[in-house]
Design an enzyme around this catalytic site. Structure first.
Site, mmCIF file in Angstrom:
data_model
loop_
_atom_site.group_PDB
_atom_site.id
_atom_site.type_symbol
_atom_site.label_atom_id
_atom_site.label_comp_id
_atom_site.label_asym_id
_atom_site.label_seq_id
_atom_site.Cartn_x
_atom_site.Cartn_y
_atom_site.Cartn_z
ATOM 1 C CG ASP A 57 4.440 45.631 -140.299
ATOM 2 O OD1 ASP A 57 3.845 45.391 -139.298
ATOM 3 O OD2 ASP A 57 5.198 44.694 -140.824
ATOM 4 C CB SER A 87 5.046 37.806 -141.456
ATOM 5 O OG SER A 87 4.744 38.215 -139.964
ATOM 6 C CG HIS A 92 2.760 42.544 -141.174
ATOM 7 N ND1 HIS A 92 4.045 42.703 -141.085
ATOM 8 C CD2 HIS A 92 2.176 41.444 -141.031
ATOM 9 C CE1 HIS A 92 4.514 41.376 -140.630
ATOM 10 N NE2 HIS A 92 3.105 40.758 -140.685
#
Lengths: 288, 288
Positions: free
Chosen positions: B228, B150, B265
């Site tokens: 996600d 991320s 995620h």
């Protein structure tokens, strides 16, 4: 539906379900996590039950043990039960980390007020598996093994011996091997089971193994960290007592105790040896 | 000693050190975890730097990513830096999860009051590695790769492009691929770097890759979960922008983007693909 799915998480090619259900045995809502390996269109997936230690919810091992990597690789499901009823609202259940909430000790309590809810023995080895088999009929609870950590290692060994033939194999990480003679066991057995020491013995792996004369039992794999303070300092775990008891009858030479240098009591220890334990169980689950 | 060892934990046959040191770049005390694989009597251990995402400390990935299993298996060290200075005591640094503490965004801030402490770019790619190399001289920071998740995936890509030749390889899990054009990036770039968009571009992987004409670059491995919500719902991640930019010049065909069905995620996503990323990096670290 017996179980409500709170979360469905894709992981390692399989599915992790975070489930809730109403237990008749604990008379509370119970949480359980189940990992299904890839290709669970198979109608018969072997199951490993992993019992957690003091204070844990199903999420601790789910997040930190990495059982799922090997479950995916070899093709078995993993069931992560909780460690006690939660929210039974019994006075005193939240006073200490090693009794009450998070510390059901995998017994059926006989003492008031605990006996109404704290029946984790019947829950884990009975109701939970029966209900999971009903709702998820690809799970084959006739081909099931059991393992666990600390209190859960004791719970796995205890449940294995008390249910002859039910579990194909058993292993344990730093189990409380002789709970009748350590502080954690004395506290929980005393308050859940009362003063009748024969009842304590009926759950104590070191007592239970003494009566096994059958030489055709599976090997028992145990890992114990040498730097685990609950082992060397507090003598809560006592795997040597268990090994010594095993030498008397049918289990002679069949308890594979590995005292591993440098390791502690944490999930860093557990995850380091999960591969060895997975390889142990798949032999007996027909997955090798 | 540059680093103080707060904890030394045996895991997967290696050692996990939880370290603290005083950073000259952030002017705060900083935490970092380092995993040393077995047999680090070797004088030259390759290193993988893992940059974490928003809100994380070094412990999240250390506990949940499963990197150590593969680092132990293949023989590389893993460095888990923190995601921001902590305790800089700047007004507003703890107001939101996506700016300030836990959200250093791997830039050197140019704007007051952040520029005094929020210099995670120089910290992660410079000071931290230099100091680790000094104290732990078995770590070979001339043979180092980088990855992250991320915000950390963006940090890895950004650091890779901004330091040509420094990293042998790069990969990313659900990276913020084009931060100049998403809410997370706009917020952090705007407050740390001000309104000069050319400065934003100098950190943006999708802008940086456009200028690479060298065809001899390593492949870039990216995984992105299709479920996600930061990807499909919020468009914070935009890996397609990065792939499109890569097609223009030297990286044509070299960004291996895997959109994986069902994955979210979380660390359950990361741990599922760590093996693929480990195998990617060991090719370039000479460990295959």
């Amino acid at each position: 539906m017996l179980f409500t799915t709170d979360e469905e998480i894709t992981q390692f090619g399989g599915k992790l379900l975070k489930l809730t259900h109403e237990s008749l045995v604990t008379k509370t809502s119970m949480n359980v996590n189940v990992f299904f390996p890839p290709s669970t269109t198979s109608s018969s997936v072997p199951v490993l039950v992993y019992l957690s230690g003091l204070t844990c919810t199903p999420n601790n091992a789910t997040e930190k043990s990495f059982w799922q990597y090997f479950a995916s690789k070899y093709g078995f499901a993993v069931v992560f039960p909780d460690t006690s009823p939660r929210g039974a609202n019994i006075e005193g259940e939240n006073e200490s980390y090693d009794f009450g909430t998070g510390a059901g000790f995998y017994v059926d309590a006989t003492q008031e007020p605990w006996s109404h809810n704290y029946n984790m023995y019947s829950y884990v080895h009975g109701e939970l598996q029966e209900k999971l088999a009903q709702q998820f009929n690809q799970l084959n609870f006739n081909n099931v093994s059991i393992t666990g950590h600390s209190m859960g290692g004791y719970g796995a060994l205890s449940g294995f011996f008390k249910n002859p033939g039910k579990y194909k194999s058993v292993s344990a990480f730093a189990p409380i091997s002789n709970p009748s003679t350590c502080a954690w066991g004395e506290k929980c057995f005393g308050r859940y089971l009362g003063e009748d020491k024969s009842l304590w013995s009926s759950y104590d792996p070191t007592e239970l193994i003494k009566s096994y004369t059958d030489c055709n039992q599976p090997d028992i794999l145990i890992h114990q960290g040498a730097k685990d303070p609950f082992y060397w300092r507090d003598h809560q775990l006592q795997p040597e007592n268990f090994v010594k008891a095993a030498e008397e009858l049918g289990y002679k030479g069949k308890v594979l105790l590995n005292i591993v240098d440098g390791y502690d009591h944490s999930y860093f220890f557990i995850s380091s040896f999960v591969e060895d334990h997975a390889k142990h169980h798949i032999k007996y689950l027909g997955l090798e």
